[in-house]
Design a protein around this motif. Structure first.
Motif, PDB file in Angstrom:
ATOM      1  N   ASN A 158     -10.508  -0.547  -1.098  1.00 52.45           N
ATOM      2  CA  ASN A 158     -10.315   0.887  -0.852  1.00 52.45           C
ATOM      3  C   ASN A 158      -9.278   1.123   0.247  1.00 52.45           C
ATOM      4  N   LEU A 159      -9.341   0.335   1.314  1.00 51.01           N
ATOM      5  CA  LEU A 159      -8.343   0.434   2.374  1.00 51.01           C
ATOM      6  C   LEU A 159      -6.954   0.146   1.818  1.00 51.01           C
ATOM      7  N   TYR A 160      -6.858  -0.847   0.965  1.00 51.51           N
ATOM      8  CA  TYR A 160      -5.587  -1.208   0.327  1.00 51.51           C
ATOM      9  C   TYR A 160      -5.038  -0.047  -0.508  1.00 51.51           C
ATOM     10  N   LEU A 161      -5.880   0.529  -1.357  1.00 58.36           N
ATOM     11  CA  LEU A 161      -5.432   1.595  -2.254  1.00 58.36           C
ATOM     12  C   LEU A 161      -5.043   2.864  -1.492  1.00 58.36           C
ATOM     13  N   ASN A 162      -5.560   3.032  -0.288  1.00 59.73           N
ATOM     14  CA  ASN A 162      -5.193   4.185   0.531  1.00 59.73           C
ATOM     15  C   ASN A 162      -4.059   3.882   1.500  1.00 59.73           C
ATOM     16  N   GLN A 163      -3.639   2.620   1.572  1.00 59.80           N
ATOM     17  CA  GLN A 163      -2.647   2.187   2.559  1.00 59.80           C
ATOM     18  C   GLN A 163      -1.304   1.813   1.942  1.00 59.80           C
ATOM     19  N   ILE A 164      -1.330   1.219   0.757  1.00 58.15           N
ATOM     20  CA  ILE A 164      -0.150   0.579   0.174  1.00 58.15           C
ATOM     21  C   ILE A 164       0.949   1.598  -0.156  1.00 58.15           C
ATOM     22  N   TYR A 166       3.844   3.314  -2.365  1.00 57.04           N
ATOM     23  CA  TYR A 166       4.199   3.435  -3.778  1.00 57.04           C
ATOM     24  C   TYR A 166       5.633   3.948  -3.964  1.00 57.04           C
ATOM     25  N   GLY A 167       6.345   4.160  -2.874  1.00 55.87           N
ATOM     26  CA  GLY A 167       7.713   4.663  -2.945  1.00 55.87           C
ATOM     27  C   GLY A 167       7.790   6.159  -2.706  1.00 55.87           C
ATOM     28  N   SER A 168       9.002   6.634  -2.390  1.00 59.85           N
ATOM     29  CA  SER A 168       9.255   8.057  -2.131  1.00 59.85           C
ATOM     30  C   SER A 168       8.346   8.614  -1.036  1.00 59.85           C
ATOM     31  N   ASN A 169       8.114   7.807   0.006  1.00 57.71           N
ATOM     32  CA  ASN A 169       7.277   8.189   1.153  1.00 57.71           C
ATOM     33  C   ASN A 169       5.807   8.379   0.800  1.00 57.71           C
ATOM     34  N   ALA A 170       5.414   8.008  -0.415  1.00 58.06           N
ATOM     35  CA  ALA A 170       4.017   8.149  -0.829  1.00 58.06           C
ATOM     36  C   ALA A 170       3.240   6.885  -0.461  1.00 58.06           C
ATOM     37  N   TYR A 171       2.247   7.041   0.413  1.00 62.86           N
ATOM     38  CA  TYR A 171       1.405   5.924   0.830  1.00 62.86           C
ATOM     39  C   TYR A 171      -0.017   6.205   0.365  1.00 62.86           C
ATOM     40  N   GLY A 172      -0.579   5.271  -0.392  1.00 62.44           N
ATOM     41  CA  GLY A 172      -1.908   5.471  -0.955  1.00 62.44           C
ATOM     42  C   GLY A 172      -1.831   6.109  -2.329  1.00 62.44           C
ATOM     43  N   ILE A 173      -2.870   5.871  -3.116  1.00 61.28           N
ATOM     44  CA  ILE A 173      -2.851   6.272  -4.519  1.00 61.28           C
ATOM     45  C   ILE A 173      -2.893   7.783  -4.711  1.00 61.28           C
ATOM     46  N   GLU A 174      -3.556   8.513  -3.819  1.00 57.59           N
ATOM     47  CA  GLU A 174      -3.619   9.972  -3.971  1.00 57.59           C
ATOM     48  C   GLU A 174      -2.237  10.596  -3.782  1.00 57.59           C
ATOM     49  N   ALA A 175      -1.520  10.161  -2.748  1.00 55.78           N
ATOM     50  CA  ALA A 175      -0.163  10.669  -2.518  1.00 55.78           C
ATOM     51  C   ALA A 175       0.760  10.275  -3.668  1.00 55.78           C
ATOM     52  N   ALA A 176       0.576   9.073  -4.208  1.00 57.95           N
ATOM     53  CA  ALA A 176       1.404   8.623  -5.329  1.00 57.95           C
ATOM     54  C   ALA A 176       1.155   9.476  -6.570  1.00 57.95           C
TER      55      ALA A 176
END
Length: 294
Positions: A158-164, A166-176
């Motif tokens: 969960n920490l990984y999916l919210n931290q990693i 994804y490009g275009s300044n999007a960090y974490g799966i929700e922002a992506a």
């Protein structure tokens, strides 16, 4: 004498190696403090319903932290398939991946492959620089061990999916999900989830808006193939997801009712300070009726 000399040399090498390792890990951050870190999150300005997003304010990282339960199961599976399919079965490192990466790096005479597990990637992204050196790799392994001692596998994931990134300044799966599809992560379909899972390896190279979109789609389809092979999805789901027409969001700064939003932004900045507003993850509900405004 020759044997004694060899033993002495080996002892010296061992002692020197021990001091070297100690110097690498001596000043590392404590993973036990991970959940006490102040993680920057975007501030979002909504209309009066709290449903229509008017504008999102962020600093260098656009991020919204969400609970593990809000992340679709097939998105987690897609991520595991492509990043670390043995995550729930091996310790903080996967020796087979490390051996493969070591052979590749030795043949290329430089670091071209990492062999990192999800725990190692989290350690690198949260605490270390992105430099490709053997010393950083050792620190990464040590931190990954410490993370898995402190947290459960689900918590690390969960920490990984919210931290990693994804490009275009999007960090974490929700922002992506918001950046590329303008929807919440929990509402992603299988094809969209597989596409997003394709990005962390090289977010800029595989950008959906970049010059390598065909390679991105191939990577997405490869994930779907592996998900079917591992029986995470049916053959019908795989085939339908490969044919799904992905509706990407336009690559532009999205702002609705700009004059109104800028007034709200000025008010927030004056009251709380610009840096706090950009990184505190505020959820701002305004008086604007978006439907009536139209």
């Amino acid at each position: 004498k020759i044997i004694l000399t060899l033993v002495g040399i080996l002892l010296l090498i061992g002692i020197a190696g021990g001091f070297y390792l100690l110097s690498l890990v001596r000043r590392l951050p404590d993973p036990a403090l991970f959940d006490q870190r102040q993680v920057a999150q975007s501030t979002k300005i909504y209309d009066h319903t709290g449903e229509v997003l008017l504008y999102e304010l962020y600093g260098e990282q656009k991020r919204t932290v969400i609970a593990f339960e809000e992340i679709p199961k097939f998105l987690k599976q897609a991520t595991l398939i492509i990043e670390d399919d043995g995550f729930y079965y091996h310790p903080a490192f996967d020796w087979r991946s490390i051996v493969r990466a070591l052979i590749k790096n030795l043949t290329q005479r430089r670091i071209v492959q990492g062999g990192s597990t999800i725990s190692q990637q989290l350690a690198k992204n949260a605490f270390l620089s992105p430099e490709r050196t053997f010393s950083r790799k050792i620190r990464e392994l040590f931190l990954a061990f410490q993370l898995e001692k402190r947290y459960t596998k689900d918590e690390v994931f969960n920490l990984y999916l919210n931290q990693i990134p994804y490009g275009s300044n999007a960090y974490g799966i929700e922002a992506a999900a918001q950046t590329f599809f303008q929807k919440n992560a929990k509402n992603l379909n299988l094809a969209e989830a597989a596409l997003l899972a394709s990005l962390p390896k090289a977010p800029t190279y595989y950008s959906p808006w970049g010059a390598h979109k065909d390679e991105l789609l191939e990577r997405k389809n490869y994930i779907l193939d592996k998900m079917f092979k591992e029986r995470y999805i049916t053959k019908k789901q795989m085939e339908e997801s490969k044919k799904t027409d992905l509706q990407l969001a336009p690559q532009a700064v999205s702002i609705k009712a700009p004059h109104f939003v800028i007034t709200i932004q000025d008010y927030l900045n004056n009251r709380y300070g610009e840096n706090f507003v950009r990184n505190a993850g505020l959820r701002v509900i305004t008086t604007l009726d978006w439907d009536l405004q139209q």
